[in-house]
Design an enzyme around this catalytic site. Structure first.
Site, mmCIF file in Angstrom:
data_model
loop_
_atom_site.group_PDB
_atom_site.id
_atom_site.type_symbol
_atom_site.label_atom_id
_atom_site.label_comp_id
_atom_site.label_asym_id
_atom_site.label_seq_id
_atom_site.Cartn_x
_atom_site.Cartn_y
_atom_site.Cartn_z
ATOM 1 N N HIS A 110 -1.609 -2.939 -7.218
ATOM 2 C CA HIS A 110 -0.804 -1.721 -7.027
ATOM 3 C C HIS A 110 0.699 -1.983 -7.176
ATOM 4 O O HIS A 110 1.502 -1.059 -7.037
ATOM 5 C CB HIS A 110 -1.077 -1.105 -5.654
ATOM 6 C CG HIS A 110 -2.492 -0.622 -5.490
ATOM 7 N ND1 HIS A 110 -3.062 0.317 -6.329
ATOM 8 C CD2 HIS A 110 -3.468 -0.964 -4.603
ATOM 9 C CE1 HIS A 110 -4.319 0.527 -5.958
ATOM 10 N NE2 HIS A 110 -4.589 -0.233 -4.920
ATOM 11 N N ASP A 149 -11.897 -2.831 -9.286
ATOM 12 C CA ASP A 149 -11.641 -2.428 -7.901
ATOM 13 C C ASP A 149 -11.896 -0.913 -7.792
ATOM 14 O O ASP A 149 -11.762 -0.191 -8.772
ATOM 15 C CB ASP A 149 -10.183 -2.754 -7.563
ATOM 16 C CG ASP A 149 -9.830 -2.562 -6.098
ATOM 17 O OD1 ASP A 149 -9.739 -3.581 -5.386
ATOM 18 O OD2 ASP A 149 -9.626 -1.408 -5.677
HETATM 19 ZN ZN LIG Z 1 -9.109 -1.550 -3.762
#
Ligand SMILES: [Zn+2]
Ligand SMILES: [Zn+2]
Length: 439
Positions: A110, A149
């Protein structure tokens, strides 16, 4: 068994946690470690363990613009985590192991190009730091990153959004139902890199069947077409049916089969928060599958809880999604040409970025030169507000293999911004000279 061993790098980061009870804590890896030891995986000659190296601040600066600087935003744990990914990749490139898995934390997917703080538990993007390190130190050009993910890999997408030599594929739980709320099909790369970002938002509850349909019918054929020098797997385990932070229904066997088919050169651990019920099984299954060993016995004790069979509506949606993305992939050259023609000399974007862990709101304006002779220079103007007050910066990013005109214009843009004095910090990130310069 393969003649060469499989590489494993392990770094649980004992001294790094967002808070003591936060799901992103060291126990995530300790249970996995126990399971690996219990299964005797470290004792078999087919698996070789490596100690992670420490990445340098310079390795992070090659990828990120840290405001005011990256060193003040991270700890040594971040540099070991990124260094562990580099160690795993170099073992493969040196020909010492067939493939490798960096079981490290803190995670990274992220973390975007500009870093003001921590978002989605990530501060520096460990896969991106590894990729640009490999490009700098080894003859690696074309890279594919497959993010498995449950959360959209928005940071990795951001860093490579203008790079046609990096294919980024992310499947994840639909952003309308999960953090970070992005990863839709229309996020496909800026005009010259159009099609090399592929997002596959999947409905909550997707099972092994739906996931493998996407893998077999889109991800594997696209990878074969793209012909990368290296395949990286951002391996998040939070698609598991027991994960407390998401709503998917993937099993350890589903993950292991995915690893077997994907044949990633390097896997780098991302999320996964079902610490006892999922992580030890999913990680063990992936290690065995990547090492070419039998993984059929790796089954969760509570497997009866796993939902079975794809819902008919989800099945229809996934088929349509795959068909649509396959069409875009086939047409990407034409679509890219049209997007470049429509944008003209510059592509621009303004957006807001939220740092959930640091409570920071950032506003960004990017301008990318669409140059016929190189990847084009990028300028980013950023303003952020948080507990620290207000921060702002202007950066010019000069790509690798830049043309002389883009180098000059990029540098001039940074100098002009500095002269105008509207920001607090000014940077030139020059990948060609491998330098982050402060003005
Ligand atoms: Zn994750
Ligand atoms: Zn140029």
């Amino acid at each position: 068994m393969n003649a060469k061993p499989f590489g494993l790098v392990f770094f649980p980061a004992f001294d790094w946690a967002i808070s003591p009870t936060h799901p992103e804590r060291e126990e995530r890896l300790l249970y996995t470690r126990d399971q690996i030891v219990e299964e005797g995986l470290l004792d078999i000659p087919g698996i070789r363990e490596y100690k992670p190296r420490l990445a340098l601040t310079k390795d992070a600066d090659r990828v990120h613009i840290g405001v005011p600087d990256i060193a003040s935003l991270i700890t040594d744990a971040h540099l070991v985590s990124a260094g562990g990914a580099i160690t795993a990749a170099e073992a493969v490139l040196a020909g010492e192991v067939t493939r490798s898995f960096a079981l490290v934390r803190p995670p990274g997917h992220h973390a975007m190009r500009v870093v003001h703080g921590t978002r989605g538990f990530c501060t520096i993007n460990i896969e991106a730091v590894m990729v640009e390190y490999l490009r700098q130190h080894h003859s690696i050009g074309r890279v594919a990153i497959v993010d498995t993910d449950v959360h959209h890999g928005d940071g990795t997408q951001d860093i490579f959004y203008h790079d046609p030599d990096t294919l980024f594929i992310s499947f994840h739980q639909d952003g309308r139902t999960l953090y970070p709320g992005s990863g839709f099909t229309d996020e496909a790369g800026s005009p010259k890199a159009l099609g090399t970002t592929i997002n596959l938002p999947l409905p909550p509850g997707t099972t092994d069947e739906g996931l493998h349909y996407v893998l077999d019918n889109l991800i594997l054929p696209v990878l074969e077409d793209f012909r990368p020098d290296i395949i990286i797997n951002s391996a998040g385990q939070d698609n598991h049916y027991s994960d407390p932070l998401a709503n998917m229904a993937i099993t350890a066997q589903g993950y292991a089969r995915l690893a077997e088919k994907l044949k990633a050169d390097v896997a780098v651990l991302e999320g996964g928060y079902s610490i006892e019920d999922a992580l030890p099984y999913v990680n063990t299954g992936i290690i065995l599958a990547m090492a070419g060993l039998d993984y059929s016995k790796v089954v969760e004790p509570d497997i009866a809880r796993a939902p079975r069979g794809e819902a008919e509506s989800a099945r229809a949606y996934i088929r349509q999604l795959v068909a649509q993305q396959h069409g875009l992939w086939k047409e990407r050259t034409r679509l890219s040409r049209e997007a470049v023609a429509k944008a003209g000399d510059f592509w621009q974007r303004r957006r807001g970025i939220y740092y959930d862990d640091s409570g920071i709101h950032e506003h960004q304006a990017e301008v990318l030169r669409l140059c016929p002779d190189c990847q084009g220079y990028l300028t980013v103007a950023t303003e952020a507000e948080g507990r620290f007050g207000f921060k702002s910066a202007f950066a010019a990013c000069i790509p690798r293999q830049v043309c002389p005109r883009c180098r000059r214009e990029g540098r001039d843009a940074a100098m002009a911004a500095k002269k105008a004095g509207k920001h607090q910090h000014y940077f030139i990130q020059d990948r060609e000279q491998d330098l982050l310069e402060r003005l």
